[in-house]
Enzyme design. Structure first.
Site, PDB file in Angstrom:
ATOM      1  N   ASP A  69       1.035  -1.008   0.027  1.00 32.64           N
ATOM      2  CA  ASP A  69       0.250   0.174   0.072  1.00 32.64           C
ATOM      3  C   ASP A  69       1.209   1.306  -0.099  1.00 32.64           C
ATOM      4  O   ASP A  69       1.946   1.619   0.588  1.00 32.64           O
ATOM      5  CB  ASP A  69      -0.504   0.219   1.552  1.00 32.64           C
ATOM      6  CG  ASP A  69      -2.020   0.101   0.904  1.00 32.64           C
ATOM      7  OD1 ASP A  69      -2.663  -0.181  -0.165  1.00 32.64           O
ATOM      8  OD2 ASP A  69      -2.785  -0.254   1.808  1.00 32.64           O
ATOM      9  N   TYR A  71       2.052   5.256   1.571  1.00 30.98           N
ATOM     10  CA  TYR A  71       2.074   5.306   3.407  1.00 30.98           C
ATOM     11  C   TYR A  71       0.652   6.438   3.456  1.00 30.98           C
ATOM     12  O   TYR A  71       0.218   6.618   1.743  1.00 30.98           O
ATOM     13  CB  TYR A  71       3.238   6.578   2.910  1.00 30.98           C
ATOM     14  CG  TYR A  71       4.594   5.625   3.337  1.00 30.98           C
ATOM     15  CD1 TYR A  71       4.280   4.361   4.092  1.00 30.98           C
ATOM     16  CD2 TYR A  71       5.862   5.706   2.517  1.00 30.98           C
ATOM     17  CE1 TYR A  71       5.512   4.175   3.500  1.00 30.98           C
ATOM     18  CE2 TYR A  71       6.800   4.736   2.096  1.00 30.98           C
ATOM     19  CZ  TYR A  71       7.035   4.441   3.327  1.00 30.98           C
ATOM     20  OH  TYR A  71       7.582   3.164   3.758  1.00 30.98           O
ATOM     21  N   PHE A  82       7.678   2.128  -0.788  1.00 30.60           N
ATOM     22  CA  PHE A  82       8.739   2.067   0.933  1.00 30.60           C
ATOM     23  C   PHE A  82       9.353   3.105   0.782  1.00 30.60           C
ATOM     24  O   PHE A  82       9.900   4.275   1.186  1.00 30.60           O
ATOM     25  CB  PHE A  82       9.886   1.283   0.983  1.00 30.60           C
ATOM     26  CG  PHE A  82       8.878  -0.244   1.093  1.00 30.60           C
ATOM     27  CD1 PHE A  82       8.164  -0.752   1.811  1.00 30.60           C
ATOM     28  CD2 PHE A  82       9.363  -1.107   0.348  1.00 30.60           C
ATOM     29  CE1 PHE A  82       8.155  -1.964   2.626  1.00 30.60           C
ATOM     30  CE2 PHE A  82       9.054  -2.446   0.265  1.00 30.60           C
ATOM     31  CZ  PHE A  82       7.909  -2.953   1.334  1.00 30.60           C
ATOM     32  N   HIS A 192       9.307  -8.885   5.775  1.00 30.89           N
ATOM     33  CA  HIS A 192       8.457  -8.246   5.965  1.00 30.89           C
ATOM     34  C   HIS A 192      10.086  -6.795   6.584  1.00 30.89           C
ATOM     35  O   HIS A 192      10.113  -7.565   7.752  1.00 30.89           O
ATOM     36  CB  HIS A 192       7.209  -7.659   6.313  1.00 30.89           C
ATOM     37  CG  HIS A 192       6.995  -6.450   5.658  1.00 30.89           C
ATOM     38  ND1 HIS A 192       6.608  -5.270   6.110  1.00 30.89           N
ATOM     39  CD2 HIS A 192       6.404  -6.217   4.783  1.00 30.89           C
ATOM     40  CE1 HIS A 192       6.833  -4.136   5.384  1.00 30.89           C
ATOM     41  NE2 HIS A 192       5.686  -5.168   4.237  1.00 30.89           N
TER      42      HIS A 192
END
Length: 230
Positions: A69, A71, A82, A192
């Site tokens: 997703d 931010y 990221f 992750h």
């Protein structure tokens, strides 16, 4: 996409023409149009929704780093998984990615900015599975059609390119491995980078050096991972 101001780079426009015409994408467009009409704030801003593709042409893709997703905080998302805009504090997962890179790549230093655009311009497709999100509402645009679109992106890269390194961090990203031809691409898996799971093996996964070793073995230029600017 009629409802937002976007431009996608020509090589991707051609490769993804069928995906843009798919019913799921048309439904997604209607969903985003309604959200915008209702006054909801959507991240990233419209012109940056396809920034990953605009920064990394199809023919230049050597690496795919898959996120889930964008931010959902103000000024963070700018269309690259990221990555954050200049001047925005590192989100925890991003900081852990940079720490892992520092542990793996000689000479790598934590940069002043968490903006990963330099990676994108060097052939690293920073792809989120979902390309938009409502402000302050994580996961709000999941299962609205983006996943079908980005699955097509992954399948297109797998089918039409050779020797790409796919970095799959966490269970969600790893679920996409079935879309990738493991006979001609490198599939790297690790926990992750979130603080909830990074300690389970992410910090010493050495995906950055493994990727470069793979590229060199295929007579391709390795990625310059360094982001620090003196």
């Amino acid at each position: 996409m009629a409802n937002v101001s976007v431009k996608i780079e020509d090589s991707w426009k051609e490769k993804l023409a069928a995906a843009f015409e798919a019913p799921s994408f048309k439904n997604l467009s209607q969903f985003l149009k309604k959200e915008k009409a209702a006054g909801k704030i959507i991240y990233p801003p419209g012109p940056l929704i396809f920034e990953a593709f605009n920064r990394t042409k199809f023919e230049d893709v050597k690496v795919v780093i898959l996120g889930q997703d964008p931010y959902h905080g103000p000024n963070q998302a700018h269309g690259l998984s990221f990555s954050v805009n200049d001047g925005v504090p590192y989100p925890p997962s991003l900081l852990n990615i940079l720490k892992a890179c520092m542990a793996d790549v000689p000479g790598f230093m934590i940069p002043a900015s968490g903006n990963l655009s330099k990676w994108a311009e060097r052939g690293v497709l920073l792809l989120n599975a979902t390309l938009t999100v409502e402000a302050g509402n994580a996961g709000s645009h999941q299962k609205k059609g983006w996943e079908e679109f980005t699955d097509e992106v992954i399948k297109t890269i797998s089918a039409q390119k050779d020797h790409v390194s796919f970095m799959l961090w966490g269970a969600f990203a790893q679920s996409k491995a079935s879309l990738i031809d493991a006979h001609k691409h490198l599939i790297l898996k690790a926990p992750h980078p979130s603080p909830l799971s990074a300690h389970k093996g992410f910090f010493d996964c050495k995906h950055f050096s493994a990727t470069n070793e793979w590229l060199v073995s295929k007579n391709l230029e390795p990625i310059d991972w360094k982001l620090y600017v003196l």
